[in-house]
Enzyme design. Structure first.
Site, PDB file in Angstrom:
ATOM      1  CB  VAL A   1      -0.990   0.006   1.201  1.00 24.24           C
ATOM      2  CG1 VAL A   1      -1.889   1.232   1.153  1.00 24.24           C
ATOM      3  CG2 VAL A   1      -1.821  -1.258   1.210  1.00 24.24           C
TER       4      VAL A   1
ATOM      5  CE  LYS B   1      -6.303  -5.143   6.774  1.00 23.05           C
ATOM      6  NZ  LYS B   1      -6.187  -5.427   5.378  1.00 23.05           N
TER       7      LYS B   1
ATOM      8  CD  GLU C   1     -13.565   5.507   3.016  1.00 20.78           C
ATOM      9  OE1 GLU C   1     -14.146   6.473   3.507  1.00 20.78           O
ATOM     10  OE2 GLU C   1     -14.069   4.366   2.997  1.00 20.78           O
TER      11      GLU C   1
ATOM     12  N   GLY D   1      -0.366  -9.414  -4.155  1.00 26.51           N
ATOM     13  CA  GLY D   1      -0.321  -8.411  -3.086  1.00 26.51           C
ATOM     14  C   GLY D   1      -1.680  -8.172  -2.439  1.00 26.51           C
TER      15      GLY D   1
ATOM     16  CE  LYS E   1     -10.232  -5.353   4.901  1.00 21.23           C
ATOM     17  NZ  LYS E   1      -9.964  -6.257   3.775  1.00 21.23           N
TER      18      LYS E   1
ATOM     19  N   GLY F   1      -5.142  -4.564  -3.023  1.00 21.67           N
ATOM     20  CA  GLY F   1      -4.132  -4.244  -4.039  1.00 21.67           C
ATOM     21  C   GLY F   1      -3.534  -2.885  -3.782  1.00 21.67           C
TER      22      GLY F   1
END
Ligand code: HSE
Length: 401
Positions: free
Chosen positions: A16, A98, A122, A180, A198, A295
């Site tokens: 990320v 998360k 987000e 990934g 989540k 991803g």
């Protein structure tokens, strides 16, 4: 923070982090510079200049000139330390972690209140789908009755490859890792934990209740076989790992479990690493959000949107949470609002009948036995399924009918 270039301190340069870096380099609108990136592994080759990197978190946390800390590391305990220190220093934080958020939500909420500082996330649920800010802002006054979502890209990818391409579970999981999508510990994906973390975040922003991970029934797809996929296919169904939180009377039923879904469901055609979230309200009726759930670039884009939101001083208002707490006058226990005492219809595939021990079966509707596989379709006590949560040696596959 408007007009000037905002200065970012970044923790983590994995999937990320690198996605965010790429997107920032191509962003026309947002003027933000990554000042320093804190990483762990000295030996790893990096695709950008070494001058950006530090191995000491203090090099970022002690800087007074940073506008935003972006936390994108793997380890949730280290992440919690970084995020809480930044919030206590009065610096806004963007995270996509998360697990860290779900495990420490109450404390992180209190830190935001105490320091009057923003923590936004987000990218932590639904990948690129803008679901958290929508639940918080758009559905602010709407009486939501339920949210239901495919929140784990890796599981959806594995299930899709198995069903549509007859790909073996292990191979599909390996590919989810290569792309990934999976966590460094893919058990968190396949055993349903990532979905559950989540779900805890979406439940806060939908209904104002903060649940603890141990309160949410979670079962995964780690024991799925082609027998289960075939069973579903023959009935025109698909298997999906679904997180749900819905209101029944004044209580909530919240769980993350594999489900059979039929063609009429909006989630039926959400395939591969895509995520989907259905939000149902009294007046808006049902709305479904679909998009890439995992991803580098999709998640990086959600992080970028959060950084951008901080330039206009956005922070979550937690209006539903505050309202609920006001109603309960400080005497508030989210767990008491949970309903775990109900019956649920499930398909259970098993090798040995002894494996069903502990599950309270109310009524069996269908039973199948063969040399190769056995299953039952039965109504069971929801509560009794908690024993299976996180049990690494369980061979059962349980799916809500
Ligand atoms: N492992 C996660 C998934 C990454 O597969 O959905 C995105 O949160």
């Amino acid at each position: 923070m408007t007009e000037k270039h905002i200065k970012l301190g970044l923790f983590g340069f994995g999937c990320v982090g690198q996605g965010l870096y790429d997107i920032l380099n191509h962003s026309q609108g947002l003027k933000a510079d990554i000042e320093k990136i804190c990483v762990k592994d000295h030996a790893k080759k990096r695709k950008i200049d070494a001058k950006y990197f530090t191995y000491d978190k203090e090099d970022i946390l002690n800087r007074k000139d940073l506008d935003v800390i972006v936390e994108l590391i793997d380890n949730s305990q280290d992440a919690y330390e970084i995020v809480s220190r930044a919030l206590n220093n009065g610096v806004s934080v963007v995270t996509a972690n998360k697990k860290m958020l779900a495990e420490n939500f109450e404390a992180l909420y209190q830190l935001q209140e105490k320091n009057n500082v923003a923590l936004i996330y987000e990218g932590s649920a639904g990948g690129s789908i803008p679901i958290i800010r929508n639940l918080e802002e758009y559905y602010d006054n709407e009486l939501l009755s339920s949210i239901r979502g495919l929140l784990n890209g890796s599981c959806n990818y594995i299930l899709t490859r198995m069903e549509l391409e007859n790909m073996d579970y292990g191979k599909a999981l390996g590919m989810a890792q290569e792309c990934g999508f999976a966590e460094s510990d893919p058990w968190l994906d396949v055993a349903g934990y990532d979905t559950m973390y989540k779900l805890i975040l979406l439940t806060v922003h939908s209904f104002g209740i903060i649940l603890k991970p141990e309160q949410v029934l979670t079962l995964g797809i780690q024991n799925i076989s082609f027998d289960d996929i075939t069973y579903a296919k023959e009935k025109g169904l698909r298997i999906k790992l679904i997180a749900t939180a819905h209101k029944v009377g004044d209580k909530f039923r919240v769980y993350a479990l594999p489900h059979f879904v039929n063609k009429e469901s909006d989630l039926y055609n959400v395939l591969y690493e895509n995520n989907g979230v259905e939000v149902e309200g009294a007046y808006s009726c049902k709305q479904t959000f679909v998009g890439k759930g995992a991803g580098s670039h999709p998640t990086g884009s959600a992080v970028l949107s959060d950084i951008s939101a901080l330039t206009y001083h956005y922070k979550y208002g937690y209006k539903k949470l505050k309202k609920l707490r006001q109603q309960h006058k400080g005497n508030f226990d989210s767990g008491k609002l949970l309903d775990v005492d109900f019956d649920i219809k499930v398909y259970i595939r098993f090798a040995d009948k002894n494996d069903l021990k502990g599950i309270e079966i109310v009524a069996v509707e269908e039973e199948f036995k063969s040399a190769k596989t056995n299953y039952i379709v039965a109504t069971v006590k929801f509560n009794s399924l908690f024993d299976l949560k996180g049990k690494q040696d369980s061979k059962l596959f349980v799916c809500v009918v």
